[in-house]
Motif scaffolding. Sequence first.
Motif, PDB file in Angstrom:
ATOM      1  N   UNK A   5       0.850  -1.193   0.000  1.00  0.00           N
ATOM      2  CA  UNK A   5       0.000   0.000   0.000  1.00  0.00           C
ATOM      3  C   UNK A   5       0.886   1.243   0.000  1.00  0.00           C
ATOM      4  N   UNK A   6       0.967   1.912  -1.117  1.00  0.00           N
ATOM      5  CA  UNK A   6       1.804   3.101  -1.263  1.00  0.00           C
ATOM      6  C   UNK A   6       1.019   4.201  -1.969  1.00  0.00           C
ATOM      7  N   UNK A   7       1.154   5.419  -1.468  1.00  0.00           N
ATOM      8  CA  UNK A   7       0.613   6.533  -2.216  1.00  0.00           C
ATOM      9  C   UNK A   7       1.536   6.807  -3.400  1.00  0.00           C
ATOM     10  N   UNK A   8       1.022   7.489  -4.391  1.00  0.00           N
ATOM     11  CA  UNK A   8       1.825   7.742  -5.593  1.00  0.00           C
ATOM     12  C   UNK A   8       1.978   9.240  -5.832  1.00  0.00           C
ATOM     13  N   UNK A   9       3.101   9.569  -6.472  1.00  0.00           N
ATOM     14  CA  UNK A   9       3.323  10.948  -6.893  1.00  0.00           C
ATOM     15  C   UNK A   9       3.676  10.937  -8.374  1.00  0.00           C
ATOM     16  N   UNK A  10       2.818  11.528  -9.157  1.00  0.00           N
ATOM     17  CA  UNK A  10       2.988  11.535 -10.613  1.00  0.00           C
ATOM     18  C   UNK A  10       3.113  10.100 -11.141  1.00  0.00           C
ATOM     19  N   UNK A  11       2.334   9.188 -10.509  1.00  0.00           N
ATOM     20  CA  UNK A  11       2.301   7.795 -10.929  1.00  0.00           C
ATOM     21  C   UNK A  11       3.362   6.913 -10.306  1.00  0.00           C
ATOM     22  N   UNK A  12       4.313   7.487  -9.527  1.00  0.00           N
ATOM     23  CA  UNK A  12       5.413   6.718  -8.929  1.00  0.00           C
ATOM     24  C   UNK A  12       5.090   6.394  -7.473  1.00  0.00           C
ATOM     25  N   UNK A  13       5.080   5.099  -7.059  1.00  0.00           N
ATOM     26  CA  UNK A  13       4.848   4.747  -5.658  1.00  0.00           C
ATOM     27  C   UNK A  13       5.934   5.349  -4.767  1.00  0.00           C
ATOM     28  N   UNK A  14       5.530   5.902  -3.612  1.00  0.00           N
ATOM     29  CA  UNK A  14       6.472   6.560  -2.717  1.00  0.00           C
ATOM     30  C   UNK A  14       6.765   5.713  -1.488  1.00  0.00           C
ATOM     31  N   UNK A  15       8.031   5.749  -1.066  1.00  0.00           N
ATOM     32  CA  UNK A  15       8.457   5.112   0.180  1.00  0.00           C
ATOM     33  C   UNK A  15       8.701   6.246   1.180  1.00  0.00           C
ATOM     34  N   UNK A  16       7.892   6.261   2.260  1.00  0.00           N
ATOM     35  CA  UNK A  16       7.924   7.364   3.208  1.00  0.00           C
ATOM     36  C   UNK A  16       8.341   6.885   4.592  1.00  0.00           C
ATOM     37  N   UNK A  17       8.936   7.813   5.371  1.00  0.00           N
ATOM     38  CA  UNK A  17       9.229   7.537   6.771  1.00  0.00           C
ATOM     39  C   UNK A  17       7.894   7.418   7.505  1.00  0.00           C
ATOM     40  N   UNK A  18       7.825   6.696   8.624  1.00  0.00           N
ATOM     41  CA  UNK A  18       6.543   6.488   9.326  1.00  0.00           C
ATOM     42  C   UNK A  18       5.776   7.782   9.612  1.00  0.00           C
ATOM     43  N   UNK A  19       6.447   8.832  10.109  1.00  0.00           N
ATOM     44  CA  UNK A  19       5.726  10.070  10.433  1.00  0.00           C
ATOM     45  C   UNK A  19       5.148  10.706   9.169  1.00  0.00           C
ATOM     46  N   UNK A  20       5.920  10.740   8.078  1.00  0.00           N
ATOM     47  CA  UNK A  20       5.439  11.315   6.825  1.00  0.00           C
ATOM     48  C   UNK A  20       4.291  10.484   6.256  1.00  0.00           C
TER      49      UNK A  20
END
Length: 908
Positions: free
Chosen positions: A301-316
């Motif tokens: 489960x990843x949000x995307x930015x301009x179609x690219x899945x993002x890997x975020x730190x827990x707080x972000x």
Amino acid sequence: MSSSEDDLPLARRPRKSNGRAVLPEKIDPAVDRKMEEESMEIDGAHAPGIAIDPAKVSKVINGTSSKRKAAAKPAIKDESDSEDEPLSKRRRTVNGISKKPLSDESDSDDIPLSSRRKSTKSMKEESESEFEDDDVPLQKLSKEKKEIEKAAAKQATKEKSTPKGKAVEKATPKTKSATKRKPKQESPSEASDSDVPIAKQRKTAPAKKTKAKKEEDEDVPLSAKGKKAKAKAEPAPKKAAKGKAKVKEEEEASSPEGDEEADEEYKWWEAEQNDGGQKWETLQHAGVMFPPPYETLPKNVKMKYDGVPLFLAPEAEEVAGFMAALLEAPQATDQKFLDNFFADWKKVLKETGGAKDKSGKVIKIDSYDKCDFRPMFEYFASQKEIKKNMTTAEKKEAKAEKAKIEEPFQFCQWNGRKEKVGNFRVEPPGLFRGRGEHPKRGMYKKRVTPEQITLNIGKEATVPPPPKGHKWGNIVHNQTASWLAMWTENINNNVKYVMLAVTSSLKGQSDFKKYEKARELKKHIETIRREYTQDLKDKETMVRQRATAIYLIDKFALRAGNEKGDDEADTVGCCSLRYEHVTLEEPNLVHFKFLGKDSIQFDQVYTVDKQVFKNLRIFKKAPKGPGDDLFDRIQTKHINDWFKAHMDGLSAKVFRTYNASWTMQQELSRMLNVGTVAEKHAAYNEANKKVAILCNHQRTKSKMHDSQMEKKLYEIKALMYQKWRLKKMILSLEPKLKKKKPEYFNPDAEIDNEEWIKEHQQWLIEEEQKKIEKKFAKDNEKLVEKGEKEMKAGELKERLKALDVMKKEFAHENKTGKVEASKTATVEKLEEQIDKLEEKIQVKTSMMKDKENTSEVSLGTSKINYIDPRLSVVFCKKFGVPLERIFAKALRDKFKWAIESVDENWEF
């Protein structure tokens, strides 16, 4: 500046302060005379004190102008609809005023069912006839308000002429301290500083928060200002009315566990009251309960930015999840909300190493429009669905586990007594929503850590351990403070407190003092009104503005208002009204339109005294314009200082409480003890509604209101259909009755529709299927709990055969128009069932009318916070209405002191 203004003395010239126009210190006599002459030319002034629908106001004026023609009376258009339209869509007129259909904010009289009820002279119908129009009949309300004010003045004279001791003794028959003690005058050093942050207390030590300051801070929770003292238990007064409470006391006295139960039910209202500044001697509690730590989302489960899945730190990721959860909420289309969120989220990203793709490359986030939170939203939605589909056993287990975690925080030991704690949970992180158009909505509300928490606890008490790896920010032993813990949130830097629950003795004493202070105003109200009326013509601008503001506070229950910063919502009160918030219409109409408390739109037109109207014209006179203060010479402090000069502890809020309670007292005194419990309750609601209208306790109509009304209407029609089928069963037994009572056996007009009947029959079949399936699943759960085997699908199939029987019955009914009665049925039994259905229909219709009639009026605000709860208790005891109809369980606990301290003869 005009030449005429140049000729004025300096003190009388309009001036600018901080870019805003300010009136001169004294009212120019020439301007005063001119306004007076123009007012005399205007005819047709409405009686003061009337509320008028803003939509019906015609021509308006701003500030002053040259000679004007008399304004026409508000035009009221008769828009009665054709008789050919469906009942639920028709309009009707009352005294020439158009009534809207039910679905369009109509009065509850538009419900078609009411036309089919038999006419009676019950109290309920009398009260309903008084309030048929949602705007409240103008002349009637004005007349009643004047009568109430005259009664208040008469009562004030009576209070003054009555010996003080006797008057108080009559008012509070069960409280010894209230009947024998004089109120203690506090010195500033004795005032509570419980609401001041610890940091500020240290800076200003040893001085405490003054009494004047406390009364200015009217918006601070009453509990934070209440005083708690050592309570010496003493026997209940002889005058105490014997009832359930007395019987319970006698039972406890004879019970071996009586002493323990008495501790849990500490009756402070029957004990000596001490008004000292010290709240407690001993205090022990478990601290605060923190929200659970954040659990990261599954790797897929990843949000995307301009179609690219993002890997975020827990707080972000957590902050992004807050936005994802609101993807289909109104906030997702609020640009200010989105801008604030995006700005704060980018800060969090920067602090946590930024957003990365699967290869570890940092992705620059610079556009909200390129963010795709949909994968997160869909995951949250699936989790909600899983939770919703939990079995009963699983829900019980989860509830028990939650209760076990919360148990240590729910109670504290206050002076050796067990008291319930209110908001023991620390606020979880999230996105700030605020009220209305708050400029900071959408900002990131950070997670609170133990290091930010200050605990207030007894010196000898055991300090509760903080979460592992953390420590408390500070430990204090402030016996003059009523809070147990405090911290400062990061959005508005407001101090948050953990207080005792509303059912605690401390909160009860605070409420009691508030209403007793309002009762004391009875002795001073006549003088106050006489003096501010005289000041309406004073030469000093400040005095005239103050008198005008007090008039508005008294007559229309406006809040005093305080200055707001640029980073706060633009909510205003009386003293902070600006030029654009007030529009004037000849001869004496004033249109107020502004954001009030909690950013609720205040949009009302009132008729005022001609002198007040003239004053407002002067206060809006050029060079004033939009953005300028209406009352530029006064602040809230001037209003409160004037109030306190006339009565110790008086404030604008006390004034509102007095007006609400006094009005309710007068309404209850007019009620007749006739009719059913439902009718008496409806009469109470009508009285409560009148108080809410007079106090301007508005609310925004619920978004679900129209659909709820449609659902209730459908339920009523369903009962009508059921009643009609029973009548058909009677005819199957006694066909000759059709000729004797033909009208009786006709269906109600609302269900005389073949298409609706077939749709309803299908709905009944579907509902029956749901019941069968739900019962089957529940029976299986019980078998599993007992360790037995579940029933097979064949059993469910067998149970669903009952639907085939229903379908055949409905098909036969639609074809022949007949409904066969059961073998055991008799005409008498069927008639009894019909009578019961009639009662249900009447109750549901009454409830529907009540709900529609109060859709934009907040009865709860008046009943809980402004009407003395003892009046509601008196109503129940006097008219035989169960207290449960007026107060829910939580309110019965909150107002236990009121329930057990008065009898049916008590008066405000």
